[in-house]
Every structure is written in C-alpha cells, then in structure tokens.
Write an enzyme that holds these catalytic residues in place. Structure first.
Site, mmCIF file in Angstrom:
data_model
loop_
_atom_site.group_PDB
_atom_site.id
_atom_site.type_symbol
_atom_site.label_atom_id
_atom_site.label_comp_id
_atom_site.label_asym_id
_atom_site.label_seq_id
_atom_site.Cartn_x
_atom_site.Cartn_y
_atom_site.Cartn_z
ATOM 1 N N GLN A 173 35.670 30.703 43.330
ATOM 2 C CA GLN A 173 36.540 31.794 42.892
ATOM 3 C C GLN A 173 36.676 31.750 41.365
ATOM 4 O OE1 GLN A 173 40.315 32.044 44.899
ATOM 5 N NE2 GLN A 173 41.112 33.618 43.536
ATOM 6 N N ASP A 174 36.462 32.911 40.725
ATOM 7 C CA ASP A 174 36.629 33.049 39.269
ATOM 8 C C ASP A 174 35.658 32.177 38.484
ATOM 9 O OD1 ASP A 174 38.664 34.685 40.039
ATOM 10 O OD2 ASP A 174 40.249 33.626 38.980
ATOM 11 N N ARG A 207 36.772 44.672 42.905
ATOM 12 C CA ARG A 207 38.110 45.178 43.211
ATOM 13 C C ARG A 207 38.917 45.232 41.909
ATOM 14 N NH1 ARG A 207 41.756 40.515 46.094
ATOM 15 N NH2 ARG A 207 41.078 38.703 44.870
#
Length: 515
Positions: free
Chosen positions: A334-335, A421
C-alpha cells in the site's frame, strides 16, 4: 490543564483567524477578492494588514497575496515550533516533526514564487498547498486530532488557494526566465553528457558507495551527509554499487542536483520497512525521501518491505521539482510510490503494489513503465490528491502497461482491480495509450467513499488497449471522460503537462514529447 489548553486554542484562533468588522474596502480589492474561493480572508488580510491602496493592477494584487501568505506561513511556523514540548507521545512527535519540515518547505516555495515565471509560480503554489494538507493528514492517519492539531490553525491554505485562483486568470506574463529560456538555474546544459558518460559510473562518479568497502562510503546516508557539507556547483553523481542497503535516506531541500546511479533494478536496492501501523506517518514512512530539486535516479530499486498487513508504507517519496527516475524499480504494497508534489517524470520503471500504490499530488508523467498489481482483495493503482481546482497537478500514465504481478495471476479472476480512486475531491488521473490487462474491473474506477466528489474530479482514458481497456461499462460519473479528441489528450503530454521539452532533453533520459 484542560481549561488552559482550551484557552490556548481560543487565543491561537483569535491570533490567526480573520476578524470580521465593518470597514471601507477599495472597489478594486473587492473585485479581485470576489474571484477567490475565500473572499472574506482575502478582504481582511488585504485591507487590514497591508496598505492595499498601492494595489493598482492584478499583478500588484498577486504580489501582495503571495506576501500575505508568506507572512502567515512564517507566523504559523513559529507557532508550530513552540508545540514540540506539548506532544504527549511519540505519534504526536512524529506528526509534529513532519509539519515542521512541510512548513519550512512551504516558506521556501512561497519565497521562490516571487521572481518566477507563470508555470513555476503555479507549481510552487500548488506544492505549498499540498504541504499544508500533508501536515494535517499525518495527524489524522495516526488518530491524534484531539490535541496538537487544533493548536496549529492558520489561514495559509485559504490564502494560497486565493492566490492560485487569481493567478489562474490571464495575466499576460511571459513564461520564460530572464535569459529567455524555460530552464531553471539548477538544470545545467551538461547534464545530458553526464548521464550518458555515467555508463561508466566508477570512473565518472564524484562519490562511490559500496558495502564491501571499495568505495568512498559504505552507506548511502554517509554519502548524503558528505554531500550536504560540500560547497559545489553543478550536479553531484553518486554511484551506488550492487548490494542491498538497509537504511532510510533523506535527500533534503538543500541537496539539489543529486544524481543517484546504481548497477540496475534488482541489483542496487535501497530498502526499509517503516509503516503507519509501525508508528510512522505515510510521509515519514518513506525508505527514500527526496526534496532537493533536480534529482535524477537511474538503475536502482527502492523498496519497502513492511508488508500488506502494515498499511501505508512508502518505498520512495519525491517532492523534488524537475526530478527524473529512469529504469528504476519501486516495490511495496500500500502506497508504494508517493509522488508528493512538484514536476516529475518516470521512464521505463517497474512499480509494484496493492492499494493506492501510485499516489500524491505532483504533476507527473509515467512513460513506458510496467505497473504490477500484487495480490490483494481489492486493488487500486492510483490515488491522486489534488484538493484545489487550480492546482496544476495530476497523474498521467502514458504508453505503459498495467498487469498482474506473479503472485496475483493465479487468483486475478476473483480480485477487483481499479485504475484509481479519488483521494481528494479534485483528483486528476489520465491513462493515455496504455495496455490494460484483464485484471481491470469493467467499471474502471472506484469511489473513495460515499461522499466522493465525483463531479469535481477529472479521470480520463484515451486510446488504451488490452482486455481491460473497454470503456463500454465504465463508471458514469460527471468527472469521468472518455477522451476522443487529440487536443484534449494532448493536454496531458510531457510537452504540455510538464513543459518537458524545456528541461528533459538536458537530462539525457529518453522521452516522448507528444502522444
């Protein structure tokens, strides 16, 4: 204690917030302030803290607006510095330390805008605004919004937003430097030669890093510390020999023109494991964080091994203006890759992740890159963070490939993967002529939450290919665009989105200017 803290919050608000009272405001100030998103802030600071009678033109108005924002930023920074002893735990100290760095960078960028051309001006104001949002976000993601954060109120964000809004209007100002060029002072004409000759990095390097002791230093941090003490002109080439370097590296705002060259993706690896669940903010979790302008990296892998169970964990964070990453790897979950701010270009890079793994609020173009989604229940490739409609930022993925990584391939039919998103309400992301494999969900894009501003964002697709590229069943949001014209698509090219023709040639990195 609680009463004293409450009174302090009230005093800080009174000190830093605009006070509404009746007073004469010159018509020209009223006219320009009405064109801003925060006219009350504009009128108060323009008329009651400065001699607005000297404002005769929009250019005068812009200069005064920047000066006011800078003064308020300096005031907010002084206030923030006093809050360190009030931090109750390590999490508050981490978020507070981020804010000090971000406020310092904001002051630098507001100063830089004073004598800049239009494009630099808009970029650096966008960066200043992003910095302040990042400060707030750090407290929110660590769940500590009840104490230190309320003591840090200021009007700087609103003042910068106002300046962006007015500056976006036609001014007739030339977008060139004094010598008639578009190239800022830290981009030198001999950079192209330097990168080309760097195929022999051992002989051409100013500094060599080698774990086996055959270089000048054994760690990248030692090389950076030495670079910070040097008085030099031009670019500094640091060659990092093959090996796995387990360290967190900071390349600060004062370290401009650093070129970091390795022996290849997967051969020279800089790795760390900081994460939000491990006590860092997303901002401070980066294995390598770059702020110094004009940074170039080639043939290196940046890695964060915190794993999917530890949430946000950044492999590389860049807030380096006019930075370039060529044949680099970015590995995380994530990230993974935090394109925080400024203007950035990525060419022939491999990027691995799961959730929002290309994210941030830079003006950035990825070209001929391989984007690999790793195994996860729901995958989102991008999360762009534009929070003001006048920021010139966005993520552009051009002539690249979005595919499943080896661990996802066996189960990709049961996983939903999305192109992006909206992290912020004016999120902007565009895919141009990119191969989208079958892992991409037919809807293409995912809401952040039920309150997502789906009419304010800009998501676009243009002539993409592959089994996941069909737009027949894409989302029906007001901000989603199936781009059909060359003119609209061309807005997001290297030439137009980054003005890359003016600064990328001297780096020696190949790039496609148009579509």
């Amino acid at each position: 204690m609680a009463i004293r803290n409450h009174l302090l919050i009230i005093l800080v608000h009174l000190f830093l917030s605009p006070v509404v009272f009746s007073s004469y405001i010159p018509p020209n100030i009223k006219l320009w302030c009405r064109q801003t998103p925060y006219p009350q802030h504009c009128e108060y600071f323009m008329n009651h803290k400065h001699h607005s009678s000297g404002v005769k033109s929009r250019s005068d108005f812009k200069k005064l607006a920047v000066r006011i924002a800078l003064e308020q930023a300096l005031m907010a920074t002084s206030n923030a510095m006093l809050l360190g002893p009030k931090c109750r735990n390590e999490r508050e100290k981490v978020a507070w330390a981020d804010c000090l760095e971000l406020y310092d960078n904001t002051i630098i960028r507001l100063n830089d805008t004073i004598n800049s051309n239009y494009d630099d001006y808009m970029t650096w104001l966008s960066t200043a605004l992003t910095n302040l949002e990042t400060c707030r976000t750090g407290f929110v993601e660590l769940g500590i919004t009840d104490y230190i954060l309320p003591l840090m109120p200021n009007n700087v964000s609103e003042l910068i937003s106002n300046t962006l809004a007015v500056s976006k209007l036609p001014t007739g100002e030339p977008a060139t430097y004094e010598d008639g060029s578009w190239r800022p002072s830290w981009v030198k004409a001999d950079d192209q030669k330097l990168l080309q000759t760097a195929s022999r990095p051992t002989s051409e390097a100013d500094v060599v890093v080698a774990q086996d002791g055959t270089g000048d230093f054994e760690t990248v941090n030692e090389a950076m510390n030495a670079a910070a003490k040097q008085k030099r002109r031009g670019r500094l080439l640091i060659y990092v020999k093959a090996g796995t370097y387990r360290e967190n590296v900071q390349i600060g705002k004062k370290l401009k023109n650093i070129m970091l060259i390795g022996d290849g993706m997967g051969k020279t690896i800089i790795t760390g494991s900081k994460s939000v669940r491990g006590g860092s903010t997303t901002f401070s979790s980066a294995t390598v964080a770059v702020s110094g302008d004009g940074f170039i990296a080639r043939d290196i892998t940046f890695q964060n091994t915190a794993g999917p169970e530890n949430g946000q964990a950044v492999a590389l964070r860049s807030g380096s203006d006019l930075s370039v990453f060529y044949r680099c790897g970015f590995e995380g979950y994530q990230d993974t890759l935090y394109v925080h701010s400024e203007r950035q270009f990525y060419r022939e890079c491999d990027i691995y992740g799961t959730v929002d793994f290309i994210f941030g609020n830079a003006a950035v173009v990825f070209q001929k890159c391989n984007i690999y989604a790793r195994r996860h229940s729901i995958i989102t490739v991008t999360a762009q963070g534009r929070n003001d409609p006048n920021q010139n930022s966005g993520i552009v993925i051009h002539n690249s490939r979005v595919m499943a990584a080896s661990d996802l391939k066996p189960v990709q039919s049961s996983v939903k993967a999305y192109l992006g998103r909206p992290w912020r309400q004016y999120s902007r992301t565009v895919y141009l002529k990119t191969f989208l494999d079958s892992l991409i969900h037919p809807g293409g894009w995912l809401e952040w939450n039920e309150n997502s501003a789906l009419n304010k964002l800009y998501y676009g697709e243009y002539q993409n290919t592959g089994p996941g590229s069909s737009t027949a069943n894409r989302v029906k949001w007001g901000g989603y665009h199936i781009i059909t014209t060359l003119s609209e698509a061309s807005t997001f090219t290297v030439e137009n989105f980054l003005a890359g023709d003016s600064w990328l040639p001297v780096t020696g990195v190949p790039f496609t200017s148009g579509l």
